[in-house]
Design an enzyme around this catalytic site. Structure first.
Site: not given
Lengths: 392, 574
Positions: A169, A211
């Site tokens: 992440h 991301c």
């Protein structure tokens, strides 16, 4: 190894292959020199060994896909020739033997459990709580404690091509490690600069699947770095497909299509980096993959995929002979006079009458010293210093 | 073609010469493999693999050993570099249920356990221990580098050496457990690579991770110790035992049917023995099945063997894999065991442990030890190693049997030091016959520094298993001649007397919650205080420094034009 075998075979059967390698008349006798010219053309890139550092930074069962991402790249890299001793695999959590896994010792990348990327001979070098930012940076820069075993070190030199793959992440300028710390793009760029100054790589390919992944390579400034990311700043990388039996998403989109692309590569294929940049266009990935090649000296079109994902075995032809030393003979040891015996496992009487262990003497610690100083001080304050001579 | 043939012959000759030089140059080494299968009365099945390499060599010599044949080089170098006398390491997933499955041939606690006896010539034991754990973490792909002084203890009476040796100074012993360590394929892979035949031939072919980890209990271990070479025991040889114990569950792996076969358990069958093994055997425990009334075994085998193991004389059907006839016409061996085993005897010693109490401040550890022998009492040595963040109150220690106080004949307690050492408690307790002995101890939970919490603090913190070592009375006379040829599973613990055998029982590990702070509070506090400070200081600053000035309202457009004309004329404005 492959080339050496071929060379040995040809050397012994040279009369059967006239003009096979385009060797002319006199060169046929001196096949060695002819082969060496040809061999030189096989090894035209500047590296002699390949390393890979594959990191999954997420913990917990619902981040199954990050472990599957890393293991797919591991599987491809191993299949194309890089041995386990040259791969540093870091997995922040255990998914295969997790109690929530309905099929233990497996990690699947395709739904309906088609492909088990965990395999049967995986070697994880850093696992669980060992995957931290500090350990990652220490591996890259080589500043590890002296007792670290070889399998946990990146022993690259200035002729190594290194592949670094990160997944987890992330956000704009950072990547989260294990829910408790982050690595920033500045730290990463500085680590690569340290590697460059210490001559720890020849060329480096950096792939990140998180991301806003493109923010992680914005700050690079060392030469010979090529970077790929699964999404631009402001975009999220999405996951591919869930499996209803396992109950979580199995892979991220970018790495899923990257795995499909790599499954078609074999050790002798000639695909180059431009094909890798085309993996997972926006129609498949929903996010826009990005890449950065301005720091790379060679033209990406001339860089083979196997330069980073495969393993080069450079063959050096030599005519020297090597003398093998005889193995050291095990001299029959002096015959012991006394008979050895097995120790008693629970000698009750001995234990009951055991003397207390002698404690090692330690110098008195600060508290005791302070207490005695206070007592002495008070004493001499009360009674005056002139009494000292009576005492001593 | 002639040249080709000559090349081949030359190559073969070279290989033979090399092998011959190797064979007569060094001390002889020997490899044995065996598999024991024991159907349990609950329908599960217990399989135990043992691979033993014996090597007559001396690692402690000045000249380093240079040529390794069957003994793995990585372990040989570890022994010589770190002056190791004995090394025992085990990785276990699952907990051994003694009441349902009986006693295991080789006990092991959940997680990872490492205990090492160093040579008495070593000066810095702690430094060597730290280096050894790091090297082993690389060899076995496990997080053994987390073993440090906060979870290492030096037992004073337990864990006597299992190999030969006269010195038992406990200063050279170190013991550590990591109860949270996960075992998965990445630990099995390097373990298999240590075997001489790898996983290509012999019994190791059956070790496929997908089946092995889909089980109730999985334990793999490596044991290195010096043993007697022969009956006189004047010289020693090094023994390396690699053991793997698996218990397959009736419902998970067996699909509920009382029919087990090698293919069902391991998804493989056997085709050959390991070529370098001097013996390769499979033993099936058929003691309760002498007439074939409980379960049926196929293919049938005429070989039978009896062995005294765990205090009882057991009968085994033996399949010798070095004989071609074992594999039959199909050239593969797939044992089939159909049926259930009978009720087993209650184990004589077993133990439980749990945490009592409520809240996140205090608690109580209870350890229960059961002696199920009807009339004999025997001594047990209880070893407890509790991490420093559980502050034990030793004055609350009570040991009761049958309601009465039972004073231990030996207690050794080493208190903990915060962040340096764990607690160590060792007690020798005599268990009265047919009784339950309860050991209770109160503790208080400590508050850790915020960097000491793991990334998942709500999982809890583990307390390692207690170790209970005991000499349990045996039903039949044990064989005290330890150097005779015996099956591997019966020769692990050396026995000194005939009337009892040594057994080690591990309790469950405990999972305790420590008071966990709310890690989002620093962020909340910063936001709140900054807001308060900004509002408060801002208002005060304005009040103190703001001054009021009178300002004329601006005149209309007509008046402004008139003022401009008046200025031009030199006349004062309106």
């Amino acid at each position: 190894m492959y080339f050496l075998l071929v060379y040995m075979y040809i050397k012994n059967h040279v009369y059967m292959f006239p003009d096979l390698l385009g060797c002319h008349g006199k060169c046929r006798r001196y096949l060695f020199c002819c082969f060496q010219d040809r061999a030189g053309q096989f090894f035209s890139s500047g590296h002699t060994n390949n390393w890979a550092v594959l990191v999954c930074t997420s913990r917990f069962w619902f981040n199954y896909r990050h472990v599957a991402n890393t293991l797919s790249v591991y599987r491809s890299v191993k299949r194309l020739g890089i041995p386990d001793s040259h791969i540093v695999l870091m997995l922040a959590d255990d998914m295969a033997c997790n109690h929530r896994n309905p099929k233990p010792a497996t990690v699947f990348s395709h739904k309906n459990m088609e492909l088990n990327v965990y395999g049967d001979d995986v070697e994880v070098d850093y696992r669980g709580y060992e995957v931290t930012v500090e350990n990652f940076l220490r591996i890259l820069t080589g500043r590890l404690p002296p007792s670290t075993p070889r399998s946990k070190r990146l022993l690259s030199d200035d002729r190594s091509n290194i592949l670094i793959y990160l997944t987890g992440h992330g956000g704009n300028g950072f990547l989260k490690f294990q829910d408790s710390e982050e690595i920033s793009n500045v730290e990463l760029a500085d680590a690569f600069e340290q590697m460059w100054q210490k001559r720890r790589y020849n060329e480096l390919l950096f792939i990140i699947d998180t991301c806003q992944g493109a923010s992680m390579y914005e700050r690079f400034y060392s030469p010979n770095l090529m970077a790929l990311a699964s999404s631009q700043v402001g975009e999220d990388s999405l996951s591919h497909q869930p499996d209803l039996a396992i109950g979580v998403h199995l892979m991220d989109r970018y790495t899923f299509y990257l795995l499909e692309f790599l499954e078609d590569i074999h050790p002798a294929s000639k695909t180059n980096m431009n094909d890798l940049f085309k993996v997972c266009p926006k129609s498949q990935c929903v996010s826009t993959p990005g890449h950065r090649t301005d720091l790379f000296l060679r033209d990406p079109g001339s860089v083979l995929i196997t330069d980073f994902f495969g393993s080069v075995r450079k063959v050096e032809l030599t005519m020297e002979t090597i003398n093998l030393t005889d193995p050291i003979d095990a001299e029959s040891g002096e015959l012991q006079k006394e008979m050895h015996t097995y120790a008693d496992q629970l000698p009750v009487s001995e234990i009951i009458h055991q003397k207390p262990k002698q404690k090692d003497w330690h110098p008195p610690d600060g508290f005791i010293l302070g207490l005695w100083t206070l007592i002495l001080l008070v004493f001499f304050q009360t009674y005056g210093v002139k009494h000292l001579k009576h005492i001593f | 073609a002639m040249a080709e043939q000559k090349f081949r012959v030359r190559a073969r000759a070279l290989v033979c010469v090399f092998v011959c030089v190797v064979m007569c140059g060094c001390g002889r080494d020997d490899f044995q493999e065996e598999l024991v299968i024991r159907p349990l009365h609950s329908g599960d099945i217990y399989t135990s693999f043992q691979f033993r390499t014996l090597w007559e060599t001396d690692f402690t010599r000045e000249n380093k050993v240079s040529h390794y044949r069957l003994f793995p080089k990585s372990l040989g170098q570890v022994i010589s570099k770190f002056s190791v006398r004995e090394l025992h390491i085990s990785f276990t997933q699952g907990y051994w249920r003694t009441m349902q499955w009986g006693q295991p041939y080789l006990p092991s606690p959940p997680g990872a356990e490492l205990w090492v006896w160093f040579q008495d010539s070593l000066t810095d034991v702690d430094g060597t221990w730290k280096e050894l754990t790091n090297v082993l973490s690389g060899i076995f792909c496990a997080s053994l580098n987390f073993i440090d002084s906060t979870n290492t203890v030096q037992p004073s009476a337990s864990f006597k050496p299992l190999g030969i040796g006269n010195v038992t100074d406990h200063r050279f012993l170190r013991y550590a457990t990591l109860p949270r360590e996960i075992v998965c394929t990445e630990n099995l892979t390097p373990w298999k690579k240590l075997l001489p035949c790898g996983s290509k031939a012999g019994l190791a072919v059956l070790l496929k991770s997908e089946k092995l980890f889909h089980s109730s209990f999985h334990s793999q271990a490596v044991h290195i110790r010096p043993v007697c070479k022969d009956d006189q025991c004047k010289t020693t040889s090094w023994e390396l035992r690699q053991t793997l114990n698996v218990v397959f569950d009736l419902h998970n792996s067996g699909q509920g049917k009382n029919e087990w076969s090698l293919f069902k358990m391991f998804s493989r069958t056997l085709t050959e023995a390991c070529p370098v093994a001097s013996s390769s055997k499979i033993y099936i425990d058929i003691t309760d099945n002498s007439q074939g009334e409980q379960f049926e075994l196929s293919p049938a085998t005429p070989l039978l063997s009896q062995a005294v193991v765990l205090g009882d004389r057991r009968t085994f059907s033996v399949y010798d894999l070095t004989q071609q006839i074992t594999f039959g016409t199909m050239r593969s061996l797939n044992l089939l065991i159909r049926g259930k085993s009978s009720d087993m005897l209650r184990p004589l010693l077993h133990a439980e442990r749990y945490v009592a109490g409520y809240g996140l401040q205090t608690g109580e550890i209870h350890t229960l030890m059961y002696n199920n022998h009807p009339y004999r009492s025997f001594p047990v040595l209880l070893l407890d190693s509790v991490p420093w963040y559980l502050r034990l109150y030793i004055h609350t220690l009570t040991v009761t049997s049958k309601g009465k106080d039972n004073k231990p004949s030996y207690i050794h307690y080493q208190p903990s030091k915060d962040r340096v050492r764990p607690h160590l408690l060792e007690m020798l307790v005599q268990l009265p016959p047919n009784s339950v002995t309860e050991v209770t101890l109160q503790f208080e939970r400590a508050l850790l520094k915020w960097t000491e919490y793991t990334p998942d603090p709500n999982h809890g913190f583990y307390v390692g298993s207690s170790v209970i070592s005991s000499l349990v009375p045996s039903i039949v006379a044990m064989d005290t001649n330890n150097s005779r040829e015996r099956p591997l599973f019966s020769s692990f613990f050396p026995s000194k007397e005939e009337s009892s055998y040594f057994v080690r029982v591990y309790t469950e590990p405990l999972l305790v919650n420590l008071p966990t702070p709310d890690f989002s509070m620093p962020y909340n506090v910063i936001c709140l205080t900054c807001t308060v400070v900004a509002v408060g200081y801002g208002s005060l600053y304005n009040l103190l420094t703001r001054s009021f000035q009178i300002e004329e309202p601006s005149p209309g457009l007509a008046k402004r034009i008139a003022n401009i004309i008046r200025k031009m004329r030199g006349v004062p404005p309106l």
